[in-house]
Motif scaffolding. Structure first.
Motif, short mmCIF file in Angstrom:
data_model
loop_
_atom_site.label_atom_id
_atom_site.label_comp_id
_atom_site.label_asym_id
_atom_site.label_seq_id
_atom_site.Cartn_x
_atom_site.Cartn_y
_atom_site.Cartn_z
N GLY A 165 0.83 -1.19 0.00
CA GLY A 165 0.00 0.00 0.00
C GLY A 165 0.86 1.23 0.00
N VAL A 166 0.26 2.36 0.32
CA VAL A 166 0.99 3.61 0.42
C VAL A 166 1.80 3.58 1.72
CG1 VAL A 166 0.79 6.11 0.65
CG2 VAL A 166 -0.78 4.85 -0.85
N THR A 167 3.07 3.83 1.60
CA THR A 167 3.92 3.82 2.80
C THR A 167 4.51 5.19 3.05
OG1 THR A 167 5.81 3.08 1.49
CG2 THR A 167 4.50 1.37 2.56
N GLN A 168 4.57 5.52 4.33
CA GLN A 168 5.09 6.81 4.73
C GLN A 168 6.20 6.62 5.75
OE1 GLN A 168 0.74 8.74 5.01
NE2 GLN A 168 2.38 10.25 5.25
N PHE A 169 7.19 7.51 5.66
CA PHE A 169 8.32 7.44 6.57
C PHE A 169 8.77 8.84 6.94
CE2 PHE A 169 11.85 5.39 8.53
CZ PHE A 169 12.89 6.31 8.46
N PRO A 170 9.08 9.11 8.22
CA PRO A 170 8.93 8.18 9.34
C PRO A 170 7.49 8.13 9.82
CG PRO A 170 9.72 10.29 10.13
CD PRO A 170 9.61 10.42 8.62
N SER A 171 7.21 7.25 10.76
CA SER A 171 5.86 7.20 11.33
C SER A 171 5.69 8.30 12.36
CB SER A 171 5.59 5.83 11.94
OG SER A 171 6.57 5.54 12.93
N HIS A 172 6.79 8.63 13.05
CA HIS A 172 6.77 9.71 14.02
C HIS A 172 8.04 10.53 13.88
CE1 HIS A 172 4.09 6.74 15.90
NE2 HIS A 172 3.49 7.76 16.47
N SER A 173 7.92 11.82 14.16
CA SER A 173 9.10 12.68 14.16
C SER A 173 8.89 13.79 15.18
CB SER A 173 9.32 13.27 12.77
OG SER A 173 10.46 14.12 12.76
N VAL A 174 9.89 13.95 16.03
CA VAL A 174 9.87 15.04 17.01
C VAL A 174 11.08 15.92 16.73
CG1 VAL A 174 9.86 15.68 19.44
CG2 VAL A 174 8.77 13.55 18.72
N ILE A 175 10.83 17.18 16.45
CA ILE A 175 11.92 18.10 16.14
C ILE A 175 11.72 19.39 16.89
CG2 ILE A 175 12.33 17.12 13.86
CD1 ILE A 175 10.83 19.56 12.70
N GLU A 176 12.79 20.15 16.98
CA GLU A 176 12.70 21.44 17.65
C GLU A 176 12.30 22.52 16.64
OE1 GLU A 176 15.98 20.78 21.21
OE2 GLU A 176 16.38 22.18 19.59
N LYS A 177 11.65 23.52 17.16
CA LYS A 177 11.29 24.68 16.35
C LYS A 177 12.53 25.21 15.65
CE LYS A 177 9.65 29.40 16.88
NZ LYS A 177 9.12 30.43 17.81
N GLY A 178 12.39 25.49 14.36
CA GLY A 178 13.50 26.02 13.59
C GLY A 178 14.28 24.96 12.82
N GLN A 179 14.08 23.71 13.18
CA GLN A 179 14.76 22.64 12.46
C GLN A 179 14.02 22.29 11.18
OE1 GLN A 179 15.15 19.49 15.46
NE2 GLN A 179 17.33 19.99 15.64
N THR A 180 14.65 21.42 10.41
CA THR A 180 14.08 20.98 9.15
C THR A 180 13.67 19.52 9.25
OG1 THR A 180 15.43 22.51 7.86
CG2 THR A 180 14.55 20.59 6.69
N VAL A 181 12.55 19.19 8.65
CA VAL A 181 12.11 17.79 8.63
C VAL A 181 11.65 17.46 7.21
CG1 VAL A 181 9.72 18.34 9.30
CG2 VAL A 181 10.64 16.05 9.72
N THR A 182 11.96 16.25 6.79
CA THR A 182 11.53 15.79 5.47
C THR A 182 10.72 14.51 5.64
OG1 THR A 182 13.48 16.74 4.40
CG2 THR A 182 12.26 15.04 3.19
N LEU A 183 9.51 14.55 5.14
CA LEU A 183 8.62 13.39 5.18
C LEU A 183 8.63 12.74 3.80
CD1 LEU A 183 5.56 15.10 6.93
CD2 LEU A 183 7.68 14.24 7.94
N ARG A 184 8.54 11.42 3.81
CA ARG A 184 8.58 10.71 2.54
C ARG A 184 7.31 9.89 2.36
NH1 ARG A 184 13.05 7.48 -0.86
NH2 ARG A 184 11.68 5.91 -1.80
N CYS A 185 6.89 9.79 1.11
CA CYS A 185 5.71 8.99 0.77
C CYS A 185 6.03 8.14 -0.46
CB CYS A 185 4.51 9.88 0.49
SG CYS A 185 3.11 9.01 -0.26
N ASP A 186 5.78 6.85 -0.35
CA ASP A 186 5.87 5.96 -1.50
C ASP A 186 4.47 5.54 -1.89
OD1 ASP A 186 8.66 5.67 -0.11
OD2 ASP A 186 8.89 4.79 -2.11
N PRO A 187 3.99 5.98 -3.03
CA PRO A 187 2.62 5.63 -3.43
C PRO A 187 2.54 4.19 -3.92
CG PRO A 187 3.69 6.80 -5.20
CD PRO A 187 4.67 6.78 -4.05
N ILE A 188 1.35 3.74 -4.19
CA ILE A 188 1.16 2.43 -4.79
C ILE A 188 1.74 2.48 -6.20
CG2 ILE A 188 -0.58 0.81 -5.64
CD1 ILE A 188 -2.28 1.59 -3.21
#
Lengths: 115, 113
Positions: A3-26
């Protein structure tokens, strides 16, 4: 079939930081969508890709959010710099047809917490 | 944009039939009506979709009157595992003719033993 997968499942970051979410579609799904739900609110549309092209990014909150889908396969959603109000669950979905009657398949979501 | 209205919550007991009605007075000619189910910590899951009259699958039935201004999701003989949030959505075709989903608050269904 995966199915559609997402990574990471959880992410905790501090204000001002950068985060990248990934999605792999079907595999084979040309349409890829990003949605998010912030605390206590409804699920909101962010943007839509058809293959590698952005069809509609009207839901993107501001220019701190950047979505890409290189090669029309997986997609990333980068938040830079993250703010407290960006906390929430980010969902990715994909579908194989562009008609109004197509079924969208959702991933489990990425829970983002900005502290 | 087509907007939907549905009850915030409903309660039922195992084995009963549950009917959730959704209003969508501004539905457009090309819009489909779609219902999604969402469990905690999961993404929404497609249940059923229809355009008019009645649609039935192995999970549910969807009843749509001729004016299409409302629809009713019918879950036969619910079990505890049907406890979830149910969303009624009307397809927003947007400028590119794609299925941009507009979520409302949904209906929180609680099934009791």
């Amino acid at each position: 079939e995966a199915g559609v997968t997402q990574f990471p499942s959880h992410s905790v970051i501090e204000k001002g930081q950068t985060v990248t979410l990934r999605c792999d579609p079907i595999s084979g799904h040309d349409n890829l969508y990003w949605y998010r739900r912030v605390m206590g609110k409804e699920i909101k549309f962010l943007l839509h890709f058809v293959k590698e092209s952005k069809q509609d990014e009207s839901g993107m909150p501001n220019n701190r959010f950047l979505a890409e889908r290189t090669g029309g396969t997986y997609s990333t959603l980068k938040v830079q710099p993250a703010e407290l109000e960006d906390s929430g669950v980010y969902f990715c979905a994909s579908s194989h047809a562009a008609s109004g009657g197509s079924e969208a398949f959702f991933g489990q979501g990425t829970r983002l917490t900005v502290v | 944009l087509a907007k939907t209205t549905q009850p915030i919550s409903m309660d039922s007991y195992e084995g009963q039939e549950v009917n959730i009605t959704c209003s969508h007075n501004n539905i457009a000619t090309n819009d489909y009506i779609t219902w999604y189910q969402q469990f905690p910590s999961q993404g929404p899951r497609f249940i059923i979709q229809g355009y008019k009259t009645k649609v039935t699958n192995e999970v549910a039935s969807l009843f749509i009157p001729a004016d299409r201004k409302s629809s009713t999701l019918s879950l036969p003989r619910v079990s505890l595992s049907d406890t979830a949030v149910y969303y009624c959505l009307v397809g927003d075709r947007g400028s590119g003719g794609y299925n941009k989903l507009i979520f409302g608050a949904g209906t929180r269904l609680a099934v009791h033993p």
